[in-house]
Motif scaffolding. Structure first.
Motif, PDB file in Angstrom:
ATOM      1  N   ALA A 127      47.358  -4.627  -4.413  1.00  0.00           N
ATOM      2  CA  ALA A 127      46.574  -3.788  -5.333  1.00  0.00           C
ATOM      3  C   ALA A 127      45.108  -3.758  -4.900  1.00  0.00           C
ATOM      4  O   ALA A 127      44.443  -2.713  -4.983  1.00  0.00           O
ATOM      5  CB  ALA A 127      46.703  -4.315  -6.757  1.00  0.00           C
ATOM      6  N   ILE A 128      44.619  -4.892  -4.412  1.00  0.00           N
ATOM      7  CA  ILE A 128      43.238  -4.956  -3.920  1.00  0.00           C
ATOM      8  C   ILE A 128      43.087  -4.118  -2.652  1.00  0.00           C
ATOM      9  O   ILE A 128      42.083  -3.424  -2.462  1.00  0.00           O
ATOM     10  CB  ILE A 128      42.838  -6.423  -3.668  1.00  0.00           C
ATOM     11  N   ILE A 129      44.099  -4.182  -1.777  1.00  0.00           N
ATOM     12  CA  ILE A 129      44.067  -3.370  -0.553  1.00  0.00           C
ATOM     13  C   ILE A 129      43.975  -1.890  -0.909  1.00  0.00           C
ATOM     14  O   ILE A 129      43.199  -1.138  -0.305  1.00  0.00           O
ATOM     15  CB  ILE A 129      45.324  -3.635   0.299  1.00  0.00           C
ATOM     16  N   ASP A 130      44.757  -1.475  -1.890  1.00  0.00           N
ATOM     17  CA  ASP A 130      44.746  -0.065  -2.302  1.00  0.00           C
ATOM     18  C   ASP A 130      43.374   0.341  -2.848  1.00  0.00           C
ATOM     19  O   ASP A 130      42.877   1.439  -2.560  1.00  0.00           O
ATOM     20  CB  ASP A 130      45.821   0.184  -3.357  1.00  0.00           C
ATOM     21  N   GLN A 131      42.755  -0.548  -3.630  1.00  0.00           N
ATOM     22  CA  GLN A 131      41.424  -0.264  -4.182  1.00  0.00           C
ATOM     23  C   GLN A 131      40.395  -0.108  -3.061  1.00  0.00           C
ATOM     24  O   GLN A 131      39.592   0.831  -3.063  1.00  0.00           O
ATOM     25  CB  GLN A 131      40.995  -1.397  -5.118  1.00  0.00           C
ATOM     26  N   VAL A 132      40.441  -1.052  -2.121  1.00  0.00           N
ATOM     27  CA  VAL A 132      39.474  -1.023  -1.017  1.00  0.00           C
ATOM     28  C   VAL A 132      39.672   0.237  -0.172  1.00  0.00           C
ATOM     29  O   VAL A 132      38.702   0.901   0.210  1.00  0.00           O
ATOM     30  CB  VAL A 132      39.616  -2.293  -0.150  1.00  0.00           C
ATOM     31  N   ILE A 147      34.218  -5.707  -4.449  1.00  0.00           N
ATOM     32  CA  ILE A 147      35.630  -5.951  -4.737  1.00  0.00           C
ATOM     33  C   ILE A 147      36.173  -7.075  -3.849  1.00  0.00           C
ATOM     34  O   ILE A 147      36.885  -7.977  -4.319  1.00  0.00           O
ATOM     35  CB  ILE A 147      36.450  -4.660  -4.536  1.00  0.00           C
ATOM     36  N   LEU A 148      35.826  -7.036  -2.573  1.00  0.00           N
ATOM     37  CA  LEU A 148      36.306  -8.072  -1.660  1.00  0.00           C
ATOM     38  C   LEU A 148      35.750  -9.441  -2.034  1.00  0.00           C
ATOM     39  O   LEU A 148      36.468 -10.452  -1.987  1.00  0.00           O
ATOM     40  CB  LEU A 148      35.933  -7.716  -0.221  1.00  0.00           C
ATOM     41  N   ASP A 149      34.475  -9.485  -2.392  1.00  0.00           N
ATOM     42  CA  ASP A 149      33.879 -10.766  -2.793  1.00  0.00           C
ATOM     43  C   ASP A 149      34.567 -11.327  -4.032  1.00  0.00           C
ATOM     44  O   ASP A 149      34.797 -12.534  -4.145  1.00  0.00           O
ATOM     45  CB  ASP A 149      32.382 -10.589  -3.060  1.00  0.00           C
ATOM     46  N   ASN A 150      34.902 -10.437  -4.968  1.00  0.00           N
ATOM     47  CA  ASN A 150      35.560 -10.878  -6.197  1.00  0.00           C
ATOM     48  C   ASN A 150      37.043 -11.200  -6.002  1.00  0.00           C
ATOM     49  O   ASN A 150      37.676 -11.788  -6.888  1.00  0.00           O
ATOM     50  CB  ASN A 150      35.421  -9.804  -7.280  1.00  0.00           C
ATOM     51  N   SER A 151      37.580 -10.794  -4.844  1.00  0.00           N
ATOM     52  CA  SER A 151      39.008 -11.019  -4.607  1.00  0.00           C
ATOM     53  C   SER A 151      39.295 -12.323  -3.864  1.00  0.00           C
ATOM     54  O   SER A 151      40.441 -12.580  -3.482  1.00  0.00           O
ATOM     55  CB  SER A 151      39.587  -9.847  -3.798  1.00  0.00           C
ATOM     56  N   ALA A 154      42.165 -14.318  -5.346  1.00  0.00           N
ATOM     57  CA  ALA A 154      43.477 -13.727  -5.066  1.00  0.00           C
ATOM     58  C   ALA A 154      43.925 -14.063  -3.648  1.00  0.00           C
ATOM     59  O   ALA A 154      45.098 -14.398  -3.408  1.00  0.00           O
ATOM     60  CB  ALA A 154      43.432 -12.211  -5.265  1.00  0.00           C
ATOM     61  N   MET A 155      43.016 -14.000  -2.689  1.00  0.00           N
ATOM     62  CA  MET A 155      43.356 -14.339  -1.313  1.00  0.00           C
ATOM     63  C   MET A 155      43.672 -15.824  -1.183  1.00  0.00           C
ATOM     64  O   MET A 155      44.607 -16.215  -0.469  1.00  0.00           O
ATOM     65  CB  MET A 155      42.201 -13.958  -0.383  1.00  0.00           C
ATOM     66  N   ASN A 156      42.920 -16.647  -1.873  1.00  0.00           N
ATOM     67  CA  ASN A 156      43.188 -18.088  -1.830  1.00  0.00           C
ATOM     68  C   ASN A 156      44.554 -18.426  -2.429  1.00  0.00           C
ATOM     69  O   ASN A 156      45.255 -19.316  -1.934  1.00  0.00           O
ATOM     70  CB  ASN A 156      42.092 -18.856  -2.571  1.00  0.00           C
TER      71      ASN A 156
END
Length: 209
Positions: A127-132, A147-151, A154-156
């Motif tokens: 979902a994050i990939i789609d947003q980015v 968005i990436l900083d806030n994600s 999720a990545m961790n």
């Protein structure tokens, strides 16, 4: 007179031959059983633990490259480079999907919960990939960076799920290998014991003759 002296030489030889034959058959069956078990353990390592570890490692590698390329895409000033990196992001996401599809059929038992966690965290990160990607298409790089900083959590979570499953498969492979080693050692001991008993029987028969 002893019992042995009352037995004819012919009967002694026949009895010894029968005992040696029985011991040989028993030794062969015992060896076949142990070999079959060791073979089954080796097959489990070859067909499950090793492939699972390999697929999970590829997933982890692709996810890390995807994450790195996301940051490259949203921080580069070159539109051409951004387009190229965006293509790499799509390829790496596809690779994660491919390796995950190969891995999931191998899952069984306690590993099910670990695999489910990976699937869940990957779905969240997609979902994050789609947003980015959507913001990249619009050229809104500043919001993409946010968005990436806030994600990071999720990545961790995805990293932790993958590492937990990799550790599980490595441990399972080690345990299977240890069981195979233990079986081989016990089989060696049993074979030596039977061979020693057969040699002693033959020696006693020869002495009695």
């Amino acid at each position: 007179m002893t019992l042995a002296s009352n037995i004819s030489i012919r009967n002694k030889v026949a009895l010894t031959f029968a005992l040696v034959l029985c011991a040989t058959i028993g030794l062969g069956l015992f060896s076949l059983n142990r070999l079959s078990t060791v073979e089954a353990l080796a097959a489990e390592v070859r067909n499950n633990s090793l492939p699972s570890t390999r697929y999970l490692g590829r997933i982890a590698q692709a996810a890390e490259r995807l994450r790195l390329n996301q940051y490259i895409a949203v921080t580069t000033a070159s539109a051409e480079r951004r387009k190229m990196v965006s293509g790499l992001i799509g390829e790496q996401a596809k690779l994660v999907e491919t390796e995950l599809a190969r891995y999931l059929p191998l899952v069984s038992g306690d590993e099910g919960a670990l695999a489910a966690a990976i699937s869940k965290e990957w779905t969240n990160y997609k979902a994050i990939i789609d947003q980015v990607n959507a913001l990249l298409a619009k050229g809104d790089l500043a919001q993409d960076v946010a968005i990436l900083d806030n994600s990071n959590p999720a990545m961790n979570n995805l990293r932790n799920a993958l590492q937990a499953d990799i550790a599980f498969n490595v441990k399972e492979g080690d345990e299977l290998a240890d069981r195979g080693t233990a079986l081989a050692r016990s089989a060696r001991t049993g074979i030596i014991a039977v061979l020693g008993a057969m040699a002693l029987l033959c020696a006693l028969t020869g002495w009695s003759l």
